[in-house]
Design a protein around this motif. Structure first.
Motif, short mmCIF file in Angstrom:
data_model
loop_
_atom_site.label_atom_id
_atom_site.label_comp_id
_atom_site.label_asym_id
_atom_site.label_seq_id
_atom_site.Cartn_x
_atom_site.Cartn_y
_atom_site.Cartn_z
N ALA A 29 0.83 -1.20 0.00
CA ALA A 29 0.00 0.00 0.00
C ALA A 29 0.87 1.25 0.00
CB ALA A 29 -0.93 -0.01 1.22
N GLU A 30 1.99 1.21 0.73
CA GLU A 30 2.88 2.37 0.79
C GLU A 30 3.46 2.70 -0.58
OE1 GLU A 30 3.06 4.10 3.39
OE2 GLU A 30 2.86 2.86 5.18
N ILE A 31 3.91 1.69 -1.31
CA ILE A 31 4.51 1.96 -2.62
C ILE A 31 3.44 2.42 -3.61
CG2 ILE A 31 4.36 -0.33 -3.68
CD1 ILE A 31 7.39 2.08 -3.74
N GLY A 32 2.21 1.94 -3.44
CA GLY A 32 1.11 2.43 -4.26
C GLY A 32 0.85 3.90 -4.01
N ASN A 33 0.89 4.30 -2.74
CA ASN A 33 0.72 5.71 -2.40
C ASN A 33 1.85 6.56 -2.97
OD1 ASN A 33 -1.62 5.20 -0.97
ND2 ASN A 33 -0.57 4.98 0.99
#
Length: 217
Positions: free
Chosen positions: A51-55
């Motif tokens: 989720a962090e890399i998507g953000n």
């Protein structure tokens, strides 16, 4: 009809700061997943990292759309944010989930408050990249489980949480210096944000969060 004015440098600086935070959080969570005691927990932290890399990609895309290289927007903040993560490397799974629970939540609270000074679409973008509540609930449950297994862990994790907050505040000072005052101006923009009241709210939320996980503030 004239085109809307482009976002000012403070907005670009904030997006750069948030983007770097997401990128470093991805790296940290992916590494910390190896501390998990079983594959279920390892997968859970891996999902958080994803989720962090998507953000990060969303923020980098917005900076690019504004005509700013993401690397350039993030560069001023590399030293203080990397120093925070280097100085707060967890030794075990309990410390890893406490870092995710305490550190990420304080950052989210701060960004949620500062987002009111932004215009769209940047306001919604910042709000969208805040961590989902299910991740905080997962981390809190892991902390409580560790304390139930060994009540002595509560003292160690409480001290660890206080250290996390102290390091975060220390590096926040370096961030303020690195950004040449642009973020400070954004925080205090108009009458939208009362800085003293802001920090009181952040402190109150942190205290409540600590208690919810069975930790002492």
């Amino acid at each position: 009809m004239s085109a809307p004015a482009p976002p000012g440098p403070a907005v670009v600086d904030l997006l750069g700061l948030v983007a770097l935070g997401e990128l470093l959080a991805f790296e940290r969570m992916a590494a910390d997943a190896r501390l998990a005691p079983d594959l279920r927990r390892r997968a859970a932290l891996g999902e958080m990292a994803a989720a962090e890399i998507g953000n990060y990609r969303r923020l980098a895309g917005r900076l690019t759309a504004l005509g700013v290289l993401p690397d350039d927007a993030m560069a001023p903040y590399v030293a203080p944010l990397q120093a925070y993560h280097d100085s707060t490397e967890p030794r075990d799974w309990a410390e890893a989930v406490t870092k995710a629970y305490v550190g990420d939540a304080i950052t989210d609270d701060f960004l949620r408050e500062i987002a009111v000074a932004l215009t769209e679409p940047d306001r919604q973008l910042v709000l969208d990249v805040l961590h989902e509540s299910r991740y905080a609930e997962f981390a809190a449950a892991e902390i409580r489980a560790a304390i139930e297994l060994d009540p002595r862990v509560a003292g160690r994790l409480s001290m660890w949480a206080r250290r996390l907050v102290g390091e975060a505040l220390s590096q926040a000072g370096r961030v303020a210096a690195a950004d040449r005052g642009a973020l400070t101006a954004l925080i205090a923009q108009g009458d939208q944000v009362d800085v003293q009241a802001l920090f009181r709210r952040l402190t109150a939320a942190h205290t409540e969060r600590m208690a919810a996980a069975g930790l002492n503030n």
